[in-house]
Design a protein around this motif. Sequence first.
Motif, PDB file in Angstrom:
ATOM      1  N   TRP A   1      -6.243   1.276  -6.107  1.00 27.60           N
ATOM      2  CA  TRP A   1      -5.327   0.224  -6.561  1.00 27.60           C
ATOM      3  C   TRP A   1      -6.062  -0.710  -7.517  1.00 27.60           C
TER       4      TRP A   1
ATOM      5  N   GLU B   1      -5.182   2.730   8.558  1.00 30.06           N
ATOM      6  CA  GLU B   1      -4.321   2.543   7.389  1.00 30.06           C
ATOM      7  C   GLU B   1      -3.248   3.644   7.316  1.00 30.06           C
ATOM      8  N   TRP B   2      -2.359   3.671   8.301  1.00 28.27           N
ATOM      9  CA  TRP B   2      -1.178   4.546   8.295  1.00 28.27           C
ATOM     10  C   TRP B   2      -1.529   5.987   7.905  1.00 28.27           C
TER      11      TRP B   2
ATOM     12  N   ASN C   1       8.118  -6.819   8.670  1.00 27.26           N
ATOM     13  CA  ASN C   1       7.148  -6.604   7.606  1.00 27.26           C
ATOM     14  C   ASN C   1       7.696  -5.638   6.561  1.00 27.26           C
ATOM     15  N   GLU C   2       7.730  -6.088   5.322  1.00 24.90           N
ATOM     16  CA  GLU C   2       8.005  -5.248   4.160  1.00 24.90           C
ATOM     17  C   GLU C   2       9.193  -4.304   4.311  1.00 24.90           C
TER      18      GLU C   2
ATOM     19  N   GLU D   1      -0.213 -11.299   3.255  1.00 22.87           N
ATOM     20  CA  GLU D   1      -1.197 -10.213   3.097  1.00 22.87           C
ATOM     21  C   GLU D   1      -1.697 -10.202   1.666  1.00 22.87           C
TER      22      GLU D   1
ATOM     23  N   TYR E   1      -0.355  -6.915  -3.408  1.00 26.28           N
ATOM     24  CA  TYR E   1      -1.491  -6.020  -3.637  1.00 26.28           C
ATOM     25  C   TYR E   1      -1.666  -5.634  -5.105  1.00 26.28           C
TER      26      TYR E   1
ATOM     27  N   ASN F   1       3.408 -10.283   0.601  1.00 24.87           N
ATOM     28  CA  ASN F   1       2.317  -9.308   0.713  1.00 24.87           C
ATOM     29  C   ASN F   1       2.036  -8.807  -0.695  1.00 24.87           C
TER      30      ASN F   1
ATOM     31  N   PHE G   1     -10.529  -2.141   4.964  1.00 23.35           N
ATOM     32  CA  PHE G   1      -9.904  -3.379   4.487  1.00 23.35           C
ATOM     33  C   PHE G   1     -10.489  -4.639   5.129  1.00 23.35           C
TER      34      PHE G   1
ATOM     35  N   TRP H   1      -5.662  -9.692   4.159  1.00 20.23           N
ATOM     36  CA  TRP H   1      -5.580  -8.407   4.850  1.00 20.23           C
ATOM     37  C   TRP H   1      -6.902  -7.698   4.638  1.00 20.23           C
TER      38      TRP H   1
ATOM     39  N   HIS I   1       6.302  -4.643  12.843  1.00 19.59           N
ATOM     40  CA  HIS I   1       5.512  -4.204  11.677  1.00 19.59           C
ATOM     41  C   HIS I   1       5.448  -2.673  11.681  1.00 19.59           C
ATOM     42  N   TYR I   2       6.410  -2.046  11.096  1.00 17.34           N
ATOM     43  CA  TYR I   2       6.496  -0.598  10.832  1.00 17.34           C
ATOM     44  C   TYR I   2       6.681   0.339  12.046  1.00 17.34           C
TER      45      TYR I   2
ATOM     46  N   GLN J   1      -2.076  -0.823  13.938  1.00 15.31           N
ATOM     47  CA  GLN J   1      -3.287  -0.549  13.156  1.00 15.31           C
ATOM     48  C   GLN J   1      -4.570  -0.957  13.876  1.00 15.31           C
TER      49      GLN J   1
HETATM   50  C1  BGC Z   1       1.121  -3.253   5.048  1.00 15.73           C
HETATM   51  C2  BGC Z   1      -0.121  -3.058   5.892  1.00 15.73           C
HETATM   52  C3  BGC Z   1      -1.092  -2.146   5.157  1.00 15.73           C
HETATM   53  C4  BGC Z   1      -1.469  -2.819   3.866  1.00 15.73           C
HETATM   54  C5  BGC Z   1      -2.500  -2.054   3.036  1.00 15.73           C
HETATM   55  C6  BGC Z   1       0.826  -3.521   3.592  1.00 15.73           C
HETATM   56  O1  BGC Z   1       1.832  -3.026   2.791  1.00 15.73           O
HETATM   57  O2  BGC Z   1       1.916  -4.273   5.572  1.00 15.73           O
HETATM   58  O3  BGC Z   1       0.272  -2.546   7.125  1.00 15.73           O
HETATM   59  O4  BGC Z   1      -2.202  -1.832   5.908  1.00 15.73           O
HETATM   60  O5  BGC Z   1      -0.316  -2.927   3.070  1.00 15.73           O
HETATM   61  O6  BGC Z   1      -1.982  -0.845   2.602  1.00 15.73           O
END
Ligand code: BGC
Length: 423
Positions: free
Chosen positions: A299, A369-370, A176-177, A324, A275, A273, A378, A362, A132-133, A13
């Motif tokens: 979100w 952002e993917w 990660n996740e 995160e 959110y 993590n 962010f 984060w 990480h992904y 990222q």
């Molecule tokens: C991920 C990050 C991503 C963030 C915000 C997390 O789930 O680990 O790579 O940028 O969420 O979407």
Amino acid sequence: MTFLWGASISSHQVEGGVENDWTRWERRNADEWAQPGLLGRARRALGQANPPSAAADPSNYISGQATDHFNRYEEDADLAAEMGLNALRFSLEWSRLQPTEGELDADAVAHYREKIRALRDRGIEPVVTVWHYAHPQWFVDDYGWHHSLAPAKFHDYARRVHDALGDLVTYWITMNEPSAYVRASYVFGGFPPAQTKLWQAPRAWRNLVRGHRRAFDALHTTDNLVGVSLAAGSFEPYTDNALNRKLAWLLRYVEHDGFLQALLPDLDFIGINYYVEYEVDVLGRNLLNGSKPRSDMGWPLSPSGLEALCTRLAAYDLPLLVTEHGLADSDDEHRGWYIRESIEAIERARAAGAPVNGYLHWSLTDNFEWDKGFWPRFGLAAVDYDDHTRTLRDSTSVYADIIDSRDWDATWQPSGNGATAQE
Ligand code: BGC
């Protein structure tokens, strides 16, 4: 030991100039992501996301030079120090370290050693995520996480990484996740390898569990701490009744508890993590998650969920680290408030006995952002993608004041016998 006050980033990222499964995926999908079909548009509208016009430009979805962190890591370490942080979580770019199977690339090793030293020189503790992904191309072409050899390949990578960097790192995160990865890559197909053959999903899940265990063996010594970062939303009943409690339990199990329980006892701490908070209801009331303020990605912003989550995860009897937590907020309208309220939520959870030992926001800077590309912002620091200059956002002073006013300690002694979370 002192509480870790920091921020998080991940290699794909921010670094720029990489060639991995994600760069291939971006090239394949950029046009479609820029002009989503009916379904994509409906999803955006339902999520109340607020994409700017840049989202309609395919170049938004090509990570390219990202934030050029690979060349600007010292500047970013300066930024972290200027913000008053004492920790930075970053990930190693697997495709740089193992561009082909086997030996680690010597230049990549030298780069990460320098970067870790640059952080340490500024009093910043590195928290290093091994994966990480994003993957090297050979890993996804020849194996992928559904392949029975994937755990052995990950073990080999982690062992070499430990040999190369272990003398400089105390806090390791294997992956990660994993549950979010399985969901996105093996169920919904939004992330590569976009395997939607559903029987591959449990295979990938099992191999990720094995991969973590084997990486834990490779990394763990008596002088360090090895954890995992879990996608961990908060799921609580919307109205309190037996069915809603069961549903919340099930969703927690699928999202984080199931994975967590499978990893024990190979964990020194749990990385969270967080959110989104979901107040779940079997009748589907509250599907849109009420009237909470929303991030630019739609979100709902709910600091109280972090308290509920940390309090629940305390049942595992392991140190907790928020690895995160953050929001896309280009105008920096909610960030200061959100950080303050969320840290107060952690404070309440700590007072109730939850062993939260650090908070890593984060993200340090804006980043890629993917599948949403560059538009979601962010960062504690804004990035101008024309010339890669960084500018601290105002909310960093809120975060700095919070850090200044709290002298929290941390206990990293894991009991290692994690109990399981109750309904
Ligand atoms: C991920 C990050 C991503 C963030 C915000 C997390 O789930 O680990 O790579 O940028 O969420 O979407």
